[in-house]
Motif scaffolding. Structure first.
Motif, mmCIF file in Angstrom:
data_model
loop_
_atom_site.group_PDB
_atom_site.id
_atom_site.type_symbol
_atom_site.label_atom_id
_atom_site.label_comp_id
_atom_site.label_asym_id
_atom_site.label_seq_id
_atom_site.Cartn_x
_atom_site.Cartn_y
_atom_site.Cartn_z
ATOM 1 N N LYS B 36 0.844 -1.197 0.000
ATOM 2 C CA LYS B 36 0.000 0.000 0.000
ATOM 3 C C LYS B 36 0.880 1.248 0.000
ATOM 4 O O LYS B 36 0.684 2.159 -0.814
ATOM 5 N N GLU B 40 1.227 3.691 -3.312
ATOM 6 C CA GLU B 40 0.788 5.091 -3.211
ATOM 7 C C GLU B 40 1.923 6.033 -3.602
ATOM 8 O O GLU B 40 1.724 7.011 -4.330
ATOM 9 N N MET B 43 2.377 6.040 -7.309
ATOM 10 C CA MET B 43 1.397 6.849 -8.052
ATOM 11 C C MET B 43 1.668 8.339 -7.883
ATOM 12 O O MET B 43 1.386 9.134 -8.772
ATOM 13 N N GLN B 44 2.230 8.697 -6.714
ATOM 14 C CA GLN B 44 2.619 10.105 -6.534
ATOM 15 C C GLN B 44 3.752 10.464 -7.498
ATOM 16 O O GLN B 44 3.752 11.530 -8.102
ATOM 17 N N TYR B 47 2.384 10.848 -10.985
ATOM 18 C CA TYR B 47 1.733 12.145 -11.166
ATOM 19 C C TYR B 47 2.779 13.223 -11.435
ATOM 20 O O TYR B 47 2.661 14.007 -12.365
#
Lengths: 176, 119
Positions: B36, B40, B43-44, B47
């Motif tokens: 997890k 996360e 994905m940051q 971005y």
């Protein structure tokens, strides 16, 4: 021969027969459209026409192959220790175009057109996608590395999506 | 009334995150807690790097344009200034593409920039 044409805020170098993915343009698949924001036209063995900024009375004729959306991007934002977390999916609308000719020159003979009209509806649906893939592959072999790599990614994604669709179809068939 | 159990939903929720962490190093691909955190963070980074990618490509294009322009005796900044003065509105992506694959067309661009500069 090639032309540099601007659409959707981006410039593309196109040659007749190319398949390009551009920002969404209104129209139905099968429609023909004209891109008239032409910045440069080059022909083999001649000095190029360079617009300042546009080359007047020049038109790139295109055929809309499909109106589709990009692969999904997960937009994820988080600030640590602040309890802030946002997830959002995004798919960009885009239009797949085939470049037919530049000012009526450089027409590419299309065999696929006659073939698709003879065949059944199901093949009609699948045909244009296949042709875009192969054309995109051809583009990917061009020497331009970054464009090629981008297009490779795009083709890979498309393949994946097609596979998914195929698999779902299979599963539904099994259920029946 | 029968009691609703949470385990089905919990399992589905955790599987989704483990699936996202496929191919990660070490325990990050198997252990839910680590998976997890790492997914996360991944994905940051994704971005941020969608934005960074645009800058990286632009700087790569500039390097290529510079190399192409120097072959004809102009530096990058002189060349871009000349194009501006000549009113030529090609972007850096197209220019670098021309510099690599259409050296003759690119040379005529450099010549136009030169004449615009000398005026």
């Amino acid at each position: 021969m090639f032309a540099v044409v601007k659409t959707g805020g981006k410039q593309y170098r196109v040659t007749p027969g190319d398949v390009v993915v551009v920002e969404k343009i209104l129209g139905n698949p099968g429609d023909k459209i004209k891109l008239d924001h032409v910045l440069m036209v080059g022909e083999d063995g001649q000095s190029p026409e360079i617009g300042s900024p546009l080359v007047g009375n020049n038109v790139v004729n295109c055929l809309i192959l499909e109106q589709s959306r990009s692969a999904k991007i997960l937009v994820f934002k988080k600030k640590r220790r602040k309890g802030y977390k946002r997830t959002k999916g995004h798919r960009q609308d885009h239009t797949v175009l085939r470049v037919l000719d530049i000012n009526g020159k450089g027409m590419v003979k299309q065999k696929s057109k006659t073939e698709t009209t003879n065949k059944t509806e199901t093949t009609k649906e699948s045909k244009p996608k296949e042709s875009t893939q192969t054309a995109a592959k051809n583009l990917a072999e061009a020497p331009n590395e970054e464009a090629a790599s981008k297009k490779k990614k795009a083709t890979a994604k498309k393949k994946a999506s097609v596979k998914k669709k195929a698999s779902t179809k299979k599963s539904t068939a099994k259920k029946n | 009334m029968a009691r609703a159990q949470g385990k089905v939903a919990s399992r589905a929720r955790r599987k989704k995150i483990i699936a996202r962490a496929k191919g990660f190093q070490g325990r990050s691909k198997n252990n839910f807690r680590l998976a997890k955190q790492r997914s996360e963070k991944a994905m940051q980074y994704a971005y941020r790097d969608r934005r960074v990618r645009k800058r990286n490509f632009r700087s790569l294009w500039i390097q290529r344009i510079n190399a192409g322009a120097r072959l004809s005796g102009l530096t990058y900044s002189q060349f871009m200034n000349g194009l501006n003065k000549a009113g030529i509105d090609l972007d850096r992506k197209v220019l670098s593409d021309l510099a690599v694959s259409e050296p003759l067309s690119f040379k005529s661009l450099v010549e136009q920039a030169q004449t615009a500069l000398s005026k």
